[in-house]
Design a protein around this motif. Structure first.
Motif, PDB file in Angstrom:
ATOM      1  N   ALA A  47     -11.292   2.647  22.229  1.00 38.94           N
ATOM      2  CA  ALA A  47     -12.329   1.638  21.996  1.00 38.94           C
ATOM      3  C   ALA A  47     -12.768   1.614  20.538  1.00 38.94           C
ATOM      4  O   ALA A  47     -13.310   0.612  20.072  1.00 38.94           O
ATOM      5  CB  ALA A  47     -13.532   1.907  22.901  1.00 38.94           C
ATOM      6  N   PHE A  48     -12.517   2.698  19.809  1.00 41.53           N
ATOM      7  CA  PHE A  48     -12.902   2.756  18.396  1.00 41.53           C
ATOM      8  C   PHE A  48     -12.010   1.876  17.522  1.00 41.53           C
ATOM      9  O   PHE A  48     -12.296   1.673  16.347  1.00 41.53           O
ATOM     10  CB  PHE A  48     -12.863   4.203  17.895  1.00 41.53           C
ATOM     11  N   LEU A  49     -10.922   1.362  18.094  1.00 40.14           N
ATOM     12  CA  LEU A  49     -10.011   0.500  17.344  1.00 40.14           C
ATOM     13  C   LEU A  49     -10.225  -0.972  17.668  1.00 40.14           C
ATOM     14  O   LEU A  49      -9.479  -1.826  17.191  1.00 40.14           O
ATOM     15  CB  LEU A  49      -8.560   0.885  17.656  1.00 40.14           C
ATOM     16  N   ARG A  50     -11.238  -1.276  18.426  1.00 40.67           N
ATOM     17  CA  ARG A  50     -11.476  -2.643  18.897  1.00 40.67           C
ATOM     18  C   ARG A  50     -11.773  -3.591  17.734  1.00 40.67           C
ATOM     19  O   ARG A  50     -12.744  -3.433  17.017  1.00 40.67           O
ATOM     20  CB  ARG A  50     -12.654  -2.643  19.863  1.00 40.67           C
ATOM     21  N   MET A  51     -10.915  -4.590  17.555  1.00 37.27           N
ATOM     22  CA  MET A  51     -11.069  -5.551  16.473  1.00 37.27           C
ATOM     23  C   MET A  51     -12.256  -6.478  16.712  1.00 37.27           C
ATOM     24  O   MET A  51     -12.473  -6.944  17.827  1.00 37.27           O
ATOM     25  CB  MET A  51      -9.803  -6.406  16.331  1.00 37.27           C
ATOM     26  N   GLY A  52     -12.990  -6.758  15.648  1.00 42.19           N
ATOM     27  CA  GLY A  52     -14.044  -7.757  15.707  1.00 42.19           C
ATOM     28  C   GLY A  52     -13.549  -9.071  15.130  1.00 42.19           C
ATOM     29  O   GLY A  52     -12.400  -9.196  14.703  1.00 42.19           O
TER      30      GLY A  52
END
Length: 573
Positions: free
Chosen positions: A53-58
């Motif tokens: 989840a820490f790689l989730r693109m905004g």
């Protein structure tokens, strides 16, 4: 001014408009255990998804997972001025523009954290705790609790409104009755319907909720040996407790009213599900902060060495024994469809790349604040992390610095450019290698500085000064020349903050210290290297308006009970 107009035009072309279809799932739309039936609901699969989840693109150009949010935080301070603004993806934070609830800082932060919390809640819901629960499953629970506490700590600090000294903001916050409120607490037991009607939790409830998660995690992670730096073990829990106790110590020392509020709600029936803090003073909190910081260090961690710091292929891109927790990115995480080729941490923070914007082509070089740089003593070996003004453009000075550049390339870098972060394996061209890095979330150095600060408060100023002096002369000064000359607690807090600004440059840590200590952000001064349009100073004794993050307006659309923070856009001196 022309430069800023060009920058705005560029961003307008490069960023999707907010009126388009937003494919986000907001907490009010559903994020609870009801989703388990749609997923691989094994505890192992759910637990492994949490670090992902820490790689989730905004949606914003500068939002590439948690590292992008950390860059937001960093650029809200004075730590990393940009050389050229044309490809600065953090202009909003630079000139206090578009920071309201409908823009990317608000609309990307909120779903990022609640997506992380959702994954933690799903994991917790998948593992019933009984006498037969295995050690492996308990570790999954401990990790989920630790990461949930991590998320709520960040959010509680970022979203709680603190006074700014600007009447139009502070008076509205008073009228809206949002002082002391954080964010909604949503757990594995929260239903979708409840999530559309909940309210922002008061700080005294949030602190106990986070501490309860950390207490439970500490218990379940006993004896757990992690296999990667993006998993949580007891040392990380101790580190998070040190952060939280320091946060409370500073708050309660500043405000006896807040301390009494915390104490008076200790026996609230509605909060009985959370562990009691058992404190009576700010010093109780400072003592615990120092205790847990030392416990975190004692779990096999030590400060980054000079050799590790200045390693051109592994420096600040590969977790080592100094790192308690990290984001870990591999090549398989990156796809062209997500713009990983330029939308990544290395491309924005390391000048040694050709795939991002912080490079010789686009010149969005990240520098150290000139005033801060001038305070770094000659004996501090960290000083050569940034290019001295006297050395800039002078190829003969090249050998003093650790870099992948040739002398000719290096001489094209401006003064104060940072050389702290390097592409993985020294690969400056292939983003799938060079940008596939580890990014620190918590390091042992922070624990030493927490310990020193906390000791100064509960043992006395001299004890804190001695702890800080011992740490710096042992680990950061070649000649043992450091001396702490602070004669007051405020001056000592300033010195701790100065050391954090140097040590954690580019890591997004000091945002929390600015808010905790209510320190001004100073960008306008003689000799400033901040772009002209970014040179705003905030008020002494108050929090920078931009650091009171707005809730996403999409969330408030689904939950009418959530009252937002005042919009800080364009509010500055």
């Amino acid at each position: 001014m022309k430069q800023f107009i060009k920058s705005i035009i560029f961003l307008g072309l490069a960023v999707p408009t907010l009126t388009g279809c937003l494919e986000e799932v907001y907490p009010g739309q559903g994020f609870t255990q009801e989703q388990l039936k749609e997923t691989d609901n094994s505890a192992a699969a759910l637990s492994k998804a949490i670090p992902g989840a820490f790689l989730r693109m905004g949606n914003g150009n500068g939002h590439y997972g948690y590292a992008g949010l950390a860059m937001d935080r960093e650029t809200m301070g004075a730590e990393i001025p940009v050389y050229s603004t044309l490809y600065d993806f953090y202009q909003d934070e630079g000139f206090d523009h578009q920071l309201g609830p409908e823009y990317y800082v608000a609309t990307d932060w909120w779903p990022f954290y609640y997506e992380l919390i959702k994954k933690c809640n799903l994991t917790l819901g998948a593992v019933p705790i009984t006498e037969f629960t295995s050690a492996e499953e308990l570790a999954y629970v401990g990790n989920a609790l630790g990461y949930r506490a991590f998320a709520y700590y960040d959010m509680a600090c970022a979203y709680e409104y603190k006074k700014t000294g600007f009447t139009q903001l502070d008076s509205k916050a008073e009228a809206d009755k949002i002082y002391g409120l954080t964010v909604p607490i949503r757990t594995e037991f929260t239903t979708q319907q409840e999530a559309t009607k909940d309210t922002r939790a008061p700080f005294y409830a949030m602190y106990r909720f986070i501490m309860t998660d950390l207490d439970r995690a500490e218990k379940y992670l006993q004896g757990y040996k992690r296999t990667s730096a993006n998993m949580i073990d007891q040392s990380v829990i101790f580190g998070m407790k040190a952060r939280l106790w320091l946060q409370m110590g500073s708050r309660f020392e500043k405000s006896s009213t807040d301390l009494q509020a915390q104490i008076s709600h200790e026996n609230d029936e509605a909060l009985a599900i959370y562990n009691k803090l058992g404190i009576t003073s700010a010093n109780d909190c400072f003592k615990k902060a120092a205790q847990y910081a030392r416990l975190a260090i004692s779990q096999g961690h030590r400060p980054t060495t000079k050799a590790e710091w200045f390693n051109s292929t592994t420096g600040f891109n590969t977790a080592n024994e100094a790192w308690l927790l990290a984001v870990q990115i591999n090549s398989n995480d990156m796809t062209n469809g997500s713009n990983w080729n330029w939308k990544n941490f290395v491309g924005n923070m390391s000048s040694e790349n050709t795939f991002g914007v912080n490079n010789l082509e686009y010149k969005a070089f990240r520098e150290i604040d000139a005033a801060l740089y001038k305070t770094i003593e000659a004996g501090d070996w960290r000083k050569n992390t940034w290019i001295a003004p006297a050395d800039a453009g002078n190829a003969s000075a090249f050998s003093k610095y650790t870099t992948l550049f040739s002398a000719e390339q290096w001489a094209q870098l401006p003064a104060y450019t940072g050389l702290k972060f390097h592409p993985r394996s020294g690969d400056m061209k292939n983003y799938k290698v060079g940008a596939a890095v580890d990014i620190p979330l918590m390091r042992a150095e922070e624990m030493y500085l927490i310990e020193a600060e906390a000791k100064a408060h509960y043992e006395g100023l001299e004890a804190g000064k001695q702890a800080l002096t011992n740490y710096l002369n042992t680990y950061r000064y070649d000649d043992g020349s450091y001396q702490c000359n602070a004669t007051t607690m405020d001056a000592f807090n300033d010195e701790i903050l100065r050391q954090k600004r140097i040590e954690f440059w580019g890591e997004g840590i000091v945002f929390f210290d600015y808010k905790r200590l209510e320190k001004p952000v100073i960008r306008r001064y003689d000799g400033s290297n901040h772009p002209e349009g970014y040179q705003f100073n905030t008020k002494a004794g108050y929090v920078a308006p931009r650091m009171n993050i707005c809730l996403s307006h999409y969330e408030t659309m689904y939950n009418e009970n959530l009252v937002n923070n005042p919009n800080p856009t364009n509010v500055h001196e």
